[in-house]
Design a protein around this motif. Sequence first.
Motif, PDB file in Angstrom:
ATOM      1  N   VAL A 123       0.960  -0.841  -0.285  1.00  0.00           N
ATOM      2  CA  VAL A 123      -0.201   0.100   0.055  1.00  0.00           C
ATOM      3  C   VAL A 123       1.097   1.234   0.114  1.00  0.00           C
ATOM      4  N   MET A 124       0.613   1.878  -0.708  1.00  0.00           N
ATOM      5  CA  MET A 124       1.832   3.288  -0.692  1.00  0.00           C
ATOM      6  C   MET A 124       1.218   4.338  -0.664  1.00  0.00           C
ATOM      7  N   GLY A 125       2.108   5.294  -0.134  1.00  0.00           N
ATOM      8  CA  GLY A 125       0.916   6.210   0.271  1.00  0.00           C
ATOM      9  C   GLY A 125       1.690   7.611   0.028  1.00  0.00           C
ATOM     10  N   TRP A 126       1.113   9.304   0.362  1.00  0.00           N
ATOM     11  CA  TRP A 126       2.189  10.086   0.514  1.00  0.00           C
ATOM     12  C   TRP A 126       1.710  10.891   1.528  1.00  0.00           C
ATOM     13  N   PHE A 127       2.245  11.672   2.090  1.00  0.00           N
ATOM     14  CA  PHE A 127       2.756  12.677   3.616  1.00  0.00           C
ATOM     15  C   PHE A 127       3.490  13.390   3.027  1.00  0.00           C
ATOM     16  N   ARG A 128       3.125  14.352   4.179  1.00  0.00           N
ATOM     17  CA  ARG A 128       4.240  15.701   3.795  1.00  0.00           C
ATOM     18  C   ARG A 128       4.339  16.338   5.650  1.00  0.00           C
ATOM     19  N   GLN A 129       4.950  17.267   5.327  1.00  0.00           N
ATOM     20  CA  GLN A 129       5.137  18.036   6.966  1.00  0.00           C
ATOM     21  C   GLN A 129       5.497  19.242   6.693  1.00  0.00           C
ATOM     22  N   ALA A 130       5.054  20.468   6.924  1.00  0.00           N
ATOM     23  CA  ALA A 130       5.250  21.875   6.808  1.00  0.00           C
ATOM     24  C   ALA A 130       6.243  22.569   7.659  1.00  0.00           C
ATOM     25  N   PRO A 131       6.731  23.416   7.933  1.00  0.00           N
ATOM     26  CA  PRO A 131       7.437  23.918   8.692  1.00  0.00           C
ATOM     27  C   PRO A 131       7.112  24.055   9.813  1.00  0.00           C
ATOM     28  N   GLY A 132       7.587  23.758  11.039  1.00  0.00           N
ATOM     29  CA  GLY A 132       7.288  24.370  12.085  1.00  0.00           C
ATOM     30  C   GLY A 132       5.599  22.641  12.332  1.00  0.00           C
ATOM     31  N   LYS A 133       5.465  22.091  11.557  1.00  0.00           N
ATOM     32  CA  LYS A 133       3.828  20.859  12.023  1.00  0.00           C
ATOM     33  C   LYS A 133       4.477  19.678  11.751  1.00  0.00           C
ATOM     34  N   GLU A 134       3.907  18.853  12.650  1.00  0.00           N
ATOM     35  CA  GLU A 134       3.626  17.879  12.871  1.00  0.00           C
ATOM     36  C   GLU A 134       3.719  17.103  10.803  1.00  0.00           C
ATOM     37  N   ARG A 135       3.949  15.549  10.710  1.00  0.00           N
ATOM     38  CA  ARG A 135       3.287  14.925  10.056  1.00  0.00           C
ATOM     39  C   ARG A 135       2.391  14.773   9.652  1.00  0.00           C
ATOM     40  N   GLU A 136       1.802  15.040   8.090  1.00  0.00           N
ATOM     41  CA  GLU A 136       0.085  14.333   8.032  1.00  0.00           C
ATOM     42  C   GLU A 136       0.222  13.715   7.497  1.00  0.00           C
ATOM     43  N   PHE A 137      -0.903  12.675   7.299  1.00  0.00           N
ATOM     44  CA  PHE A 137      -1.116  12.155   6.258  1.00  0.00           C
ATOM     45  C   PHE A 137      -1.534  13.147   5.123  1.00  0.00           C
ATOM     46  N   VAL A 138      -1.220  12.629   3.362  1.00  0.00           N
ATOM     47  CA  VAL A 138      -1.849  13.156   2.327  1.00  0.00           C
ATOM     48  C   VAL A 138      -3.103  12.077   1.895  1.00  0.00           C
ATOM     49  N   VAL A 139      -2.537  11.323   1.201  1.00  0.00           N
ATOM     50  CA  VAL A 139      -3.518  10.312   1.132  1.00  0.00           C
ATOM     51  C   VAL A 139      -2.821   8.926   0.672  1.00  0.00           C
ATOM     52  N   GLY A 140      -3.422   7.413   0.821  1.00  0.00           N
ATOM     53  CA  GLY A 140      -2.917   6.203   0.440  1.00  0.00           C
ATOM     54  C   GLY A 140      -3.684   5.546  -0.997  1.00  0.00           C
ATOM     55  N   LEU A 141      -2.836   4.737  -1.051  1.00  0.00           N
ATOM     56  CA  LEU A 141      -3.691   3.613  -2.368  1.00  0.00           C
ATOM     57  C   LEU A 141      -3.079   2.110  -2.012  1.00  0.00           C
ATOM     58  N   SER A 142      -3.959   1.455  -2.407  1.00  0.00           N
ATOM     59  CA  SER A 142      -4.265  -0.026  -2.054  1.00  0.00           C
ATOM     60  C   SER A 142      -3.932  -0.773  -3.379  1.00  0.00           C
ATOM     61  N   TRP A 143      -3.257  -1.517  -3.055  1.00  0.00           N
ATOM     62  CA  TRP A 143      -2.652  -2.301  -4.890  1.00  0.00           C
ATOM     63  C   TRP A 143      -3.983  -2.621  -5.625  1.00  0.00           C
ATOM     64  N   THR A 144      -5.597  -2.682  -4.720  1.00  0.00           N
ATOM     65  CA  THR A 144      -6.242  -2.970  -5.268  1.00  0.00           C
ATOM     66  C   THR A 144      -6.932  -2.126  -5.780  1.00  0.00           C
ATOM     67  N   GLY A 145      -6.550  -0.321  -5.936  1.00  0.00           N
ATOM     68  CA  GLY A 145      -6.700   0.286  -6.636  1.00  0.00           C
ATOM     69  C   GLY A 145      -7.779   1.420  -5.097  1.00  0.00           C
ATOM     70  N   SER A 146      -8.559   0.782  -4.125  1.00  0.00           N
ATOM     71  CA  SER A 146      -8.635   1.690  -3.247  1.00  0.00           C
ATOM     72  C   SER A 146      -7.633   3.108  -2.756  1.00  0.00           C
ATOM     73  N   THR A 147      -8.468   3.790  -2.010  1.00  0.00           N
ATOM     74  CA  THR A 147      -7.915   5.203  -2.143  1.00  0.00           C
ATOM     75  C   THR A 147      -8.219   6.224  -1.091  1.00  0.00           C
ATOM     76  N   THR A 148      -7.945   6.717  -0.115  1.00  0.00           N
ATOM     77  CA  THR A 148      -8.469   7.036   0.683  1.00  0.00           C
ATOM     78  C   THR A 148      -7.669   8.808   0.628  1.00  0.00           C
ATOM     79  N   TYR A 149      -8.137   9.697   1.010  1.00  0.00           N
ATOM     80  CA  TYR A 149      -7.900  10.998   1.015  1.00  0.00           C
ATOM     81  C   TYR A 149      -8.118  11.530   2.231  1.00  0.00           C
ATOM     82  N   ALA A 150      -6.933  12.859   2.512  1.00  0.00           N
ATOM     83  CA  ALA A 150      -7.129  13.990   3.763  1.00  0.00           C
ATOM     84  C   ALA A 150      -8.598  14.151   3.233  1.00  0.00           C
ATOM     85  N   ASP A 151      -9.065  14.804   4.117  1.00  0.00           N
ATOM     86  CA  ASP A 151     -10.072  15.806   3.677  1.00  0.00           C
ATOM     87  C   ASP A 151      -9.666  17.448   3.029  1.00  0.00           C
ATOM     88  N   SER A 152      -8.166  17.457   3.057  1.00  0.00           N
ATOM     89  CA  SER A 152      -8.687  19.154   2.730  1.00  0.00           C
ATOM     90  C   SER A 152      -7.120  18.608   1.265  1.00  0.00           C
TER      91      SER A 152
END
Length: 121
Positions: free
Chosen positions: A32-61
Amino acid sequence: VQLQAYGGGLVQGGGSLKLSCAASGRTFGSSVMGWFRQAPGKEREFVVGLSWTGSTTYADSMKGRFTISRDDAKNTVYLQMNSLKPEDTAVYYCAAGRSLVQVVRGICDFWGQGTLVTVSS
């Protein structure tokens, strides 16, 4: 799995950018692949995930602006980012995990080194 993220850079607000994450290793296709991000001075946050079946989950923003995809033949996962905003400025990381539930929670087995995205106003 070893991950190498690239494609970051400077972009104007409202613009687009496509990040890539090249993976090595025979388990890429089942990860399962995912993207995360970390802005300056902030904690790392989840962006999006993608499973091998094609299922995705996105952060609301990111819904409607960001799109994840993968090319298993190239062992690469992509993050297309549109309508970028200054608050999207961050170091973006790709990661690989065992399940979408775990990836959403940031529980990943492998992490890339990150690529910086800067969005100007």
